[in-house]
Design an enzyme around this catalytic site. Structure first.
Site, PDB file in Angstrom:
ATOM      1  N   HIS A  29      31.226 -21.124  -2.365  1.00  0.00           N
ATOM      2  CA  HIS A  29      30.084 -20.231  -2.144  1.00  0.00           C
ATOM      3  C   HIS A  29      29.162 -20.790  -1.061  1.00  0.00           C
ATOM      4  O   HIS A  29      28.357 -20.050  -0.494  1.00  0.00           O
ATOM      5  CB  HIS A  29      29.320 -19.963  -3.450  1.00  0.00           C
ATOM      6  CG  HIS A  29      28.576 -21.129  -4.017  1.00  0.00           C
ATOM      7  ND1 HIS A  29      29.107 -21.967  -4.966  1.00  0.00           N
ATOM      8  CD2 HIS A  29      27.334 -21.597  -3.771  1.00  0.00           C
ATOM      9  CE1 HIS A  29      28.216 -22.889  -5.293  1.00  0.00           C
ATOM     10  NE2 HIS A  29      27.136 -22.688  -4.583  1.00  0.00           N
ATOM     11  N   ASP A  60      36.160 -21.476  -6.248  1.00  0.00           N
ATOM     12  CA  ASP A  60      34.906 -21.879  -5.607  1.00  0.00           C
ATOM     13  C   ASP A  60      35.094 -23.218  -4.890  1.00  0.00           C
ATOM     14  O   ASP A  60      34.590 -24.250  -5.313  1.00  0.00           O
ATOM     15  CB  ASP A  60      33.783 -21.982  -6.643  1.00  0.00           C
ATOM     16  CG  ASP A  60      32.399 -22.037  -5.988  1.00  0.00           C
ATOM     17  OD1 ASP A  60      32.341 -22.015  -4.738  1.00  0.00           O
ATOM     18  OD2 ASP A  60      31.390 -22.100  -6.718  1.00  0.00           O
ATOM     19  N   GLY A 120      21.172 -26.950  -4.386  1.00  0.00           N
ATOM     20  CA  GLY A 120      21.402 -27.998  -3.390  1.00  0.00           C
ATOM     21  C   GLY A 120      22.455 -28.988  -3.837  1.00  0.00           C
ATOM     22  O   GLY A 120      23.044 -29.694  -3.017  1.00  0.00           O
ATOM     23  N   SER A 128      25.208 -27.992  -5.178  1.00  0.00           N
ATOM     24  CA  SER A 128      26.482 -27.284  -5.042  1.00  0.00           C
ATOM     25  C   SER A 128      27.461 -28.019  -4.134  1.00  0.00           C
ATOM     26  O   SER A 128      27.092 -28.492  -3.058  1.00  0.00           O
ATOM     27  CB  SER A 128      26.261 -25.883  -4.461  1.00  0.00           C
ATOM     28  OG  SER A 128      25.929 -24.968  -5.455  1.00  0.00           O
ATOM     29  N   SER A 140      29.969 -26.107  -8.924  1.00  0.00           N
ATOM     30  CA  SER A 140      29.933 -24.676  -8.631  1.00  0.00           C
ATOM     31  C   SER A 140      28.573 -24.086  -8.965  1.00  0.00           C
ATOM     32  O   SER A 140      27.850 -23.628  -8.091  1.00  0.00           O
ATOM     33  CB  SER A 140      31.024 -23.941  -9.417  1.00  0.00           C
ATOM     34  OG  SER A 140      30.912 -22.539  -9.246  1.00  0.00           O
TER      35      SER A 140
END
Length: 359
Positions: free
Chosen positions: A206, A234, A313, A315, A330
């Site tokens: 993402h 993802d 942040g 991620s 994720s």
């Protein structure tokens, strides 16, 4: 993941274009199960070793088992079984057999019913071998007709599923390791990898679906997207274009780094650690596997569910157990002050899909 040097200061949060953090507040109860009489003593195993044994046993025994988890206190692998013959096979392999009610096929059927009748934004579900159920979570945005629809589907599954309410909101994070930035947001580097002799790194899909060119915390451009998958999966693959160091290590934000030498599958009950550019290093436990999360941006399946906190942040950041790479952050819900629930893309799947190796 350390790609240049270990930063000494926590970077400021940049406005996030996508952020993913999913529902907090899921709790697990002891399943109504029993153990075979006079079972042999189970072998003492590390979590990664237990994961390897579990993978082999579950593949060989097929429908004779109903999942497995790691008992971190006893350091035993526990395998759910439905008959005496399977229990004896499990015990001979050095694991602990535990009789349960539902087969994996039944739990998979429950997941199928949820996917058909309850794919509602703000919901998630994961198979929990500890309770021998599919644990369904609804975040704070699910109400009214959505909650009624979800409750009806879960009620129809009887004892194979249970419904939990989260006070948080499911969302992807943008805002192992070090910060990577692009136009519109900041994420975290997961693991450095190699493909065709060339350096790349893995992060969340993402993140790469929203940002195509990446810089380090100093603003130096370090890479561009090579592959991106979100939703569904993802993960994203970025090819290094700048001249920066790219060791196989995760930043521990204390002046040191954890070397990463291999990738492994997660096991329920395994103690894991996450590194990310917003909240740095936090640890917790794997609570579910093959989790499905219905973000507003789309559905992602096959995730690792944990009680490790994370924030926007983080991620794409690294989930690991010692020197073993486990997953890529994720999304989830909550924060690292009040706690939360976080989901991870299995790194083994990302490596296979991108044709890369750790390095």
């Amino acid at each position: 993941m350390k790609h240049r040097r270990i930063p000494l200061r926590r970077p400021a949060v940049v406005g996030a274009g996508i952020a993913a953090l999913v529902a907090a507040g899921v709790t697990f109860q002891t399943a109504n199960a029993s153990e075979p009489a006079q079972a042999p003593t189970a072998r003492t195993l590390s979590a990664p070793a237990a994961g390897k044994v579990a993978s082999t046993l579950l593949k060989d025994l097929g429908s004779g088992t109903a999942g497995a988890y790691y008992d971190a206190r006893a350091r035993h692998l526990v395998v759910n079984v439905l008959d005496e013959d399977t229990a004896r096979t499990v015990e001979r392999a050095g694991a602990k057999a535990r009789f349960v009610e539902h087969t994996l096929a039944e739990l998979d059927g429950a997941r199928t019913a949820l996917a058909k009748g309850a794919t509602i934004p703000g919901t998630s579900w994961a198979t929990d071998p500890v309770t021998d159920k599919v644990v369904v979570t609804a975040d704070s945005t699910v109400s009214g007709a959505g909650w009624a629809k979800l409750s009806k589907v879960v009620d129809g599954l009887g004892g194979k599923a249970e419904l939990k309410r989260s006070r948080g909101k499911f969302k992807p994070f943008v805002a192992g390791g070090d910060a990577i930035t692009g136009s519109g947001g900041r994420c975290s580097l997961g693991f450095n990898v190699v493909k065709g002799g060339q350096p790349y790194f893995l992060t969340a899909g993402h993140c790469t679906s929203a940002i195509s060119t990446w810089s380090d915390s100093s603003g130096t451009v370090i890479g561009g997207n090579a592959q991106s998958e979100f939703p569904g999966n993802d993960f994203g693959l970025v090819k290094y274009t700048g001249s920066v160091d790219h060791p196989s290590a995760v930043d521990l934000y204390n002046g040191s780094a954890q070397q990463i030498t291999k990738a492994g599958e997660a096991t329920v009950g395994e103690k894991v650690t996450r590194s990310g550019s917003t909240t740095h290093v936090h640890s917790g436990t794997v609570t579910g596997l093959n989790a499905t999360v219905n973000y507003s941006e789309g559905t992602v399946s096959g995730l690792i569910q944990t009680d490790v906190c994370a924030e926007p942040g983080d991620s794409g950041g690294s989930l690991f157990d010692g020197d073993t790479a486990i997953g890529l952050t994720s999304g989830g819900s909550g924060d690292c002050a009040s706690g939360g629930e976080t989901f991870f893309q299995p790194v083994t799947e990302a490596l296979s899909a991108t044709g890369t190796q750790l390095g």
